[in-house]
Scaffold this motif. Structure first.
Motif, PDB file in Angstrom:
ATOM      1  N   ALA A  10      -8.057   6.922   5.885  1.00  0.00           N
ATOM      2  CA  ALA A  10      -7.691   5.778   5.049  1.00  0.00           C
ATOM      3  C   ALA A  10      -8.463   4.538   5.461  1.00  0.00           C
ATOM      4  O   ALA A  10      -8.875   3.731   4.612  1.00  0.00           O
ATOM      5  N   ASP A  11      -8.672   4.370   6.765  1.00  0.00           N
ATOM      6  CA  ASP A  11      -9.423   3.224   7.257  1.00  0.00           C
ATOM      7  C   ASP A  11     -10.882   3.292   6.813  1.00  0.00           C
ATOM      8  O   ASP A  11     -11.487   2.269   6.468  1.00  0.00           O
ATOM      9  N   LEU A  28      -9.169   1.816  -4.598  1.00  0.00           N
ATOM     10  CA  LEU A  28      -9.265   2.423  -3.271  1.00  0.00           C
ATOM     11  C   LEU A  28      -8.681   1.499  -2.196  1.00  0.00           C
ATOM     12  O   LEU A  28      -8.038   1.975  -1.249  1.00  0.00           O
ATOM     13  N   LEU A  29      -8.889   0.199  -2.343  1.00  0.00           N
ATOM     14  CA  LEU A  29      -8.346  -0.747  -1.373  1.00  0.00           C
ATOM     15  C   LEU A  29      -6.829  -0.730  -1.359  1.00  0.00           C
ATOM     16  O   LEU A  29      -6.198  -0.747  -0.291  1.00  0.00           O
ATOM     17  N   VAL A  30      -6.232  -0.702  -2.539  1.00  0.00           N
ATOM     18  CA  VAL A  30      -4.772  -0.716  -2.623  1.00  0.00           C
ATOM     19  C   VAL A  30      -4.181   0.565  -2.032  1.00  0.00           C
ATOM     20  O   VAL A  30      -3.252   0.522  -1.207  1.00  0.00           O
ATOM     21  N   LEU A  31      -4.721   1.716  -2.418  1.00  0.00           N
ATOM     22  CA  LEU A  31      -4.183   2.992  -1.942  1.00  0.00           C
ATOM     23  C   LEU A  31      -4.362   3.149  -0.436  1.00  0.00           C
ATOM     24  O   LEU A  31      -3.421   3.512   0.289  1.00  0.00           O
ATOM     25  N   SER A  32      -5.567   2.871   0.055  1.00  0.00           N
ATOM     26  CA  SER A  32      -5.811   3.011   1.494  1.00  0.00           C
ATOM     27  C   SER A  32      -5.065   1.940   2.274  1.00  0.00           C
ATOM     28  O   SER A  32      -4.630   2.179   3.418  1.00  0.00           O
ATOM     29  N   GLY A  33      -4.897   0.753   1.677  1.00  0.00           N
ATOM     30  CA  GLY A  33      -4.146  -0.307   2.344  1.00  0.00           C
ATOM     31  C   GLY A  33      -2.689   0.060   2.546  1.00  0.00           C
ATOM     32  O   GLY A  33      -2.085  -0.263   3.568  1.00  0.00           O
TER      33      GLY A  33
END
Length: 268
Positions: free
Chosen positions: A116-117, A166-171
């Motif tokens: 995720a990072d 992608l930012l929202v999901l991985s965040g």
């Protein structure tokens, strides 16, 4: 559209990444060894570079940057060169996951957090990198090819949507590991949580500016170009908005840099 500036920008970026990675390797070795004199010894540097994930990430980052530098110097501008530079940039961005909190998670969730990072870092690099390029294009506008500029702005819309998703999901995954579901209610009671709130506020502000660019300002520029009118007012509005989004992005990066030096709530 004249992109002669891109070559010098890429050369400078590759040098900064390579030299910065080496400096970071020495600095981290000094922290572990206890002194700078010990850090510059070949044995200490070798152990850091080959015996720790952090050191290997720094070496890999510097190596990719140097390979990218050779490519930009040796190859002519074209699809091959730009493709290699994009790949090098993504690899450099991904390597930062091993220098952050994502690489510190142990147990069965370690790979998920690290993955995720990596996604989070790459998505941020895509958004901010493309945004920086658009800012330069708008500020350095000397070409009459405004249609090409409009195509670049329009093309950024799809990339930006992907990056935000992608930012929202991985965040969300990162927050689960770094804060923990039991501590979400206490997020504002410590410095890390307060900085996270500031980061989210800046992120929402960037989203608002990006939405304005995509759904209002860029279509206005397209309409003016199609009608053969004066593009200067539309370009001026776009320039101000894109520059503002870039500045907010820079502030967000500064907040993230400070967060990286703090222990997350899950570690307290």
């Amino acid at each position: 559209m004249n992109l002669a500036w891109a070559r010098s920008a890429l050369i400078s970026s590759a040098l900064v990444v390579a030299l910065g990675s080496f400096a970071a390797l020495v600095a981290q070795t000094a922290v572990m060894a206890g002194s700078l004199s010990e850090a510059v010894k070949p044995a200490s540097l070798s152990f850091m570079a080959t015996g720790t994930a952090l050191g290997m990430a720094m070496v890999a980052r510097a190596t990719v940057a140097l390979v990218g530098l050779v490519a930009i110097l040796a190859l002519k501008p074209g699809r091959l060169l730009w493709g290699l530079k994009v790949l090098a940039g993504l690899l450099v961005a991904a390597s930062f996951a091993w220098t952050g909190h994502g690489a510190a998670t142990v147990g069965p969730g370690g790979l998920l957090h690290l993955g995720a990072d990596i996604v989070h870092t790459i998505a941020a690099a895509l958004w901010l990198g493309a945004l920086a390029s658009l800012t330069i294009l708008l500020l350095r506008r000397t070409s009459p090819d405004d249609h090409a500029l409009h195509r670049a702005l329009h093309g950024f819309a799809g990339l930006g949507t992907l990056a935000v998703t992608l930012l929202v999901l991985s965040g969300l995954v990162n927050s689960w590991f770094l804060i923990g579901p039991a501590r979400f209610g206490e997020i504002g009671t410590n410095l890390y949580g307060q900085l996270l709130i500031a980061k989210l506020v800046l992120f929402v502000l960037m989203l608002a500016l990006a939405a304005g660019n995509r759904f209002r300002l860029t279509p206005v520029l397209g309409s003016v170009l199609a009608g053969g009118g004066d593009v200067q007012p539309a370009l001026s509005h776009l320039r101000r908005s894109v520059v503002a989004e870039t500045l907010v992005g820079a502030a967000l990066l500064a907040v993230v840099a400070v967060m990286g030096t703090l222990a997350p709530p899950s570690a307290m």
